[in-house]
Design a protein around this motif. Structure first.
Motif, PDB file in Angstrom:
ATOM      1  N   TRP A 106       0.796  -1.206  -0.141  1.00  0.00           N
ATOM      2  CA  TRP A 106       0.132  -0.006   0.122  1.00  0.00           C
ATOM      3  C   TRP A 106       0.777   1.280  -0.114  1.00  0.00           C
ATOM      4  N   SER A 107       0.250   2.073  -0.761  1.00  0.00           N
ATOM      5  CA  SER A 107       1.031   3.415  -0.473  1.00  0.00           C
ATOM      6  C   SER A 107       0.086   4.724  -0.814  1.00  0.00           C
ATOM      7  N   ILE A 108       0.305   5.811  -0.273  1.00  0.00           N
ATOM      8  CA  ILE A 108      -0.760   6.986  -0.487  1.00  0.00           C
ATOM      9  C   ILE A 108      -0.143   8.150  -1.451  1.00  0.00           C
ATOM     10  N   ALA A 109      -0.553   8.414  -2.430  1.00  0.00           N
ATOM     11  CA  ALA A 109      -0.317   9.403  -3.471  1.00  0.00           C
ATOM     12  C   ALA A 109      -0.766  10.829  -3.434  1.00  0.00           C
ATOM     13  N   THR A 110      -0.373  11.874  -3.339  1.00  0.00           N
ATOM     14  CA  THR A 110      -1.165  13.251  -3.241  1.00  0.00           C
ATOM     15  C   THR A 110      -0.885  13.999  -4.512  1.00  0.00           C
ATOM     16  N   GLN A 111      -1.851  14.476  -4.937  1.00  0.00           N
ATOM     17  CA  GLN A 111      -1.499  15.260  -6.087  1.00  0.00           C
ATOM     18  C   GLN A 111      -1.886  16.735  -5.505  1.00  0.00           C
ATOM     19  N   GLN A 112      -0.870  17.623  -5.592  1.00  0.00           N
ATOM     20  CA  GLN A 112      -0.988  18.948  -5.443  1.00  0.00           C
ATOM     21  C   GLN A 112      -1.542  19.224  -4.056  1.00  0.00           C
ATOM     22  N   ILE A 197      -2.428   1.990  -4.566  1.00  0.00           N
ATOM     23  CA  ILE A 197      -2.241   3.295  -4.282  1.00  0.00           C
ATOM     24  C   ILE A 197      -3.352   4.124  -3.768  1.00  0.00           C
ATOM     25  N   ILE A 198      -3.487   4.848  -2.785  1.00  0.00           N
ATOM     26  CA  ILE A 198      -4.659   5.402  -2.362  1.00  0.00           C
ATOM     27  C   ILE A 198      -4.178   7.099  -3.081  1.00  0.00           C
ATOM     28  N   LEU A 199      -5.033   7.448  -3.928  1.00  0.00           N
ATOM     29  CA  LEU A 199      -4.678   8.722  -4.473  1.00  0.00           C
ATOM     30  C   LEU A 199      -5.548   9.851  -4.139  1.00  0.00           C
ATOM     31  N   ILE A 200      -4.850  10.787  -3.459  1.00  0.00           N
ATOM     32  CA  ILE A 200      -5.949  11.792  -3.020  1.00  0.00           C
ATOM     33  C   ILE A 200      -5.145  13.527  -3.680  1.00  0.00           C
ATOM     34  N   GLY A 201      -6.618  14.072  -4.015  1.00  0.00           N
ATOM     35  CA  GLY A 201      -6.200  15.345  -4.869  1.00  0.00           C
ATOM     36  C   GLY A 201      -6.178  16.611  -4.007  1.00  0.00           C
ATOM     37  N   ASN A 202      -5.944  17.861  -4.724  1.00  0.00           N
ATOM     38  CA  ASN A 202      -5.916  19.218  -4.211  1.00  0.00           C
ATOM     39  C   ASN A 202      -7.212  19.280  -3.291  1.00  0.00           C
ATOM     40  N   GLU A 203      -6.949  20.279  -2.560  1.00  0.00           N
ATOM     41  CA  GLU A 203      -7.599  20.427  -1.469  1.00  0.00           C
ATOM     42  C   GLU A 203      -8.953  21.087  -2.099  1.00  0.00           C
ATOM     43  N   GLU A 210      -6.630  13.523 -16.112  1.00  0.00           N
ATOM     44  CA  GLU A 210      -5.411  12.872 -16.576  1.00  0.00           C
ATOM     45  C   GLU A 210      -4.844  11.943 -15.533  1.00  0.00           C
ATOM     46  N   LEU A 211      -5.278  12.212 -14.155  1.00  0.00           N
ATOM     47  CA  LEU A 211      -4.868  11.370 -13.025  1.00  0.00           C
ATOM     48  C   LEU A 211      -5.916  10.220 -13.046  1.00  0.00           C
ATOM     49  N   LEU A 212      -7.253  10.660 -13.084  1.00  0.00           N
ATOM     50  CA  LEU A 212      -8.321   9.845 -12.678  1.00  0.00           C
ATOM     51  C   LEU A 212      -8.554   8.779 -13.799  1.00  0.00           C
ATOM     52  N   GLN A 213      -8.104   9.120 -15.053  1.00  0.00           N
ATOM     53  CA  GLN A 213      -8.122   7.883 -15.989  1.00  0.00           C
ATOM     54  C   GLN A 213      -7.197   6.638 -15.489  1.00  0.00           C
ATOM     55  N   HIS A 214      -6.281   6.783 -14.763  1.00  0.00           N
ATOM     56  CA  HIS A 214      -5.567   5.663 -14.332  1.00  0.00           C
ATOM     57  C   HIS A 214      -6.138   5.011 -13.115  1.00  0.00           C
ATOM     58  N   ALA A 215      -7.310   5.450 -12.549  1.00  0.00           N
ATOM     59  CA  ALA A 215      -7.876   4.663 -11.592  1.00  0.00           C
ATOM     60  C   ALA A 215      -8.490   3.541 -11.735  1.00  0.00           C
ATOM     61  N   THR A 216      -8.067   2.322 -11.070  1.00  0.00           N
ATOM     62  CA  THR A 216      -8.844   1.068 -11.214  1.00  0.00           C
ATOM     63  C   THR A 216      -9.930   1.132 -10.320  1.00  0.00           C
ATOM     64  N   HIS A 217      -9.986   1.980  -9.326  1.00  0.00           N
ATOM     65  CA  HIS A 217     -11.003   2.086  -8.544  1.00  0.00           C
ATOM     66  C   HIS A 217     -11.224   3.603  -8.062  1.00  0.00           C
ATOM     67  N   ARG A 218     -12.532   4.007  -8.371  1.00  0.00           N
ATOM     68  CA  ARG A 218     -13.036   5.287  -8.281  1.00  0.00           C
ATOM     69  C   ARG A 218     -13.919   5.354  -6.957  1.00  0.00           C
ATOM     70  N   VAL A 219     -13.168   5.695  -5.934  1.00  0.00           N
ATOM     71  CA  VAL A 219     -13.857   5.473  -4.464  1.00  0.00           C
ATOM     72  C   VAL A 219     -14.590   6.863  -3.897  1.00  0.00           C
ATOM     73  N   THR A 220     -15.733   6.571  -3.270  1.00  0.00           N
ATOM     74  CA  THR A 220     -16.441   7.827  -3.009  1.00  0.00           C
ATOM     75  C   THR A 220     -16.815   7.464  -1.343  1.00  0.00           C
ATOM     76  N   ILE A 221     -16.511   8.318  -0.449  1.00  0.00           N
ATOM     77  CA  ILE A 221     -17.062   8.378   1.033  1.00  0.00           C
ATOM     78  C   ILE A 221     -18.568   9.102   0.823  1.00  0.00           C
ATOM     79  N   PRO A 222     -19.616   8.067   0.806  1.00  0.00           N
ATOM     80  CA  PRO A 222     -20.792   8.630   0.796  1.00  0.00           C
ATOM     81  C   PRO A 222     -21.268   9.665   1.680  1.00  0.00           C
ATOM     82  N   LYS A 223     -21.902  10.827   1.298  1.00  0.00           N
ATOM     83  CA  LYS A 223     -22.245  11.877   2.026  1.00  0.00           C
ATOM     84  C   LYS A 223     -23.518  12.016   2.291  1.00  0.00           C
ATOM     85  N   LYS A 224     -23.992  12.369   3.706  1.00  0.00           N
ATOM     86  CA  LYS A 224     -25.219  12.167   4.164  1.00  0.00           C
ATOM     87  C   LYS A 224     -25.860  13.497   4.678  1.00  0.00           C
TER      88      LYS A 224
END
Lengths: 246, 246
Positions: A106-112, A197-203, A210-224
């Protein structure tokens, strides 16, 4: 007491330019200083109050080549990059960047990611969950920013910190890529790929296409509720707990 | 331009004493200001750059009783409690504290959480997961500290914020109490009680025994790496995602 030259040198290290030039960084505060002094890190200077120096003489003894400066709290405050006055500040040699980007686990990658508190907290999260690598895009906040070091609470000692072009890395890796996004599949429904790789974007902008296209899983924390978004470090923590922590 | 009296008034609101005296608080930054102006909150003053005022004249029109001050960025910086200069600052009436502590559903309770970034992030987490209440012990950081307001990203508008003696509340409530602790049962193993109070302790000391005794669930986020602890807001976010979010 610190000389003018020492004062100037330490204060300059709040800027990335000078950290790079001297290949050192600042670690402040009792807990973090003790962690660093207990490690094999190259400690260059120990700037502390007499009381702190006396209490920690054994730890200091482990670093015979370090320059030790006894100062008042007021002097320390003048060279500190933080708000809350501390009893101790270290100047530490920057370790070499790791050679290879992770190919397993496992790793965490941060974009900007821009906020130093967020970046430090992400390193601390990796450190908690035994995630060995954090990879930041070159336009992320510097890993050795004093506020990043403080928020990481010693994570720099155990987590490998890479700076890399994420587009290129994600293109070339065979690891699953779990991208945190607002319109993906629910974390409660996604099958755990076991590594990735857990991929986290800018705040504020999130992840670019261009990064999302490489996602094998698009993960959402559901909002209530009504919030527009979750904090970047909190999102990273939740994804780490759901996938890497099990 | 701001008068000396206005300058002094706004600057005084960085202190809890004056916020209490005038029953107002400060909300800064474009996003947060727009959220507040879109709501029915009692906005007392709008201090902003001419460009911001022009762009948002419709939102401003919703608050005819608000005093509008056009200022330069330099003037704004002088009265701001934050580091990053913003384009707008509001003085907002403090809402009445809610009358009743929650008897149903999910809530987050914080014991002596000191860091404003953590408290604000906890309110933002509650806002994301639709958790209607945050309850803080009286020795926690003030909900209306400008940095709390900033980190909560508008959460104050949707989450009910209580200050209460937690010992007394936890003793009297029939809700399940899920206490975040280092030596409890794994989050991965605990059956979701469906509602309850997520209890988070102080950043360095954790939860005291007198509160832990009221826990119906002692919850631990299992550690795999070397970190000593997780950030308080990240822990709250993970517990919220595991229990309240499903």
């Amino acid at each position: 007491m610190l000389s003018n030259a020492q004062n100037k040198y330490i204060r300059s290290l709040s800027q990335q330019k000078y950290r790079k030039q001297y290949t050192v960084f600042i670690a402040e505060g009792d807990k973090i200083a003790c962690e660093w002094l207990s490690s094999d890190a190259g400690v260059q200077m120990i700037v502390a109050t007499p009381a702190w120096l006396e209490k920690n003489y054994q730890l200091i003894g482990r670093h015979p080549s370090a320059e030790v400066c006894s100062v008042t709290e007021q002097e320390l405050e003048k060279v500190s990059s933080l708000h809350t006055p501390n009893q101790v500040l270290l100047v530490v040699s920057m370790p070499d960047a790791p050679e290879h980007l992770p190919a397993r686990g496992w790793s965490i990658a941060t974009q900007q990611v821009q906020d130093p508190g967020n970046m430090g907290t992400i390193i601390r999260i990796a450190d908690w969950f035994g995630i060995e690598h954090v990879i930041a895009s070159p336009d992320s906040v510097d890993f050795y920013n004093p506020k990043v070091v403080q928020a990481a609470m010693g994570g720099h000692l155990r987590v490998q910190l890479h700076t890399a072009d994420l587009q290129q890395y994600l293109y070339s890796t065979e690891l699953p890529v779990l991208a945190a996004t607002i319109d993906g599949d629910s974390i409660y429904a996604i099958e755990n790929p076991g590594e990735g790789i857990i991929l986290i974007g800018n705040e504020s902008k999130g992840l670019p296409a261009e990064l999302l296209q490489h996602a094998t899983h698009r993960v959402t924390i559901p909002k209530k509720g009504g919030a527009e978004s979750l904090n970047a470090a909190v999102s990273a923590g939740i994804l780490a707990a759901f996938f890497a922590g099990r």
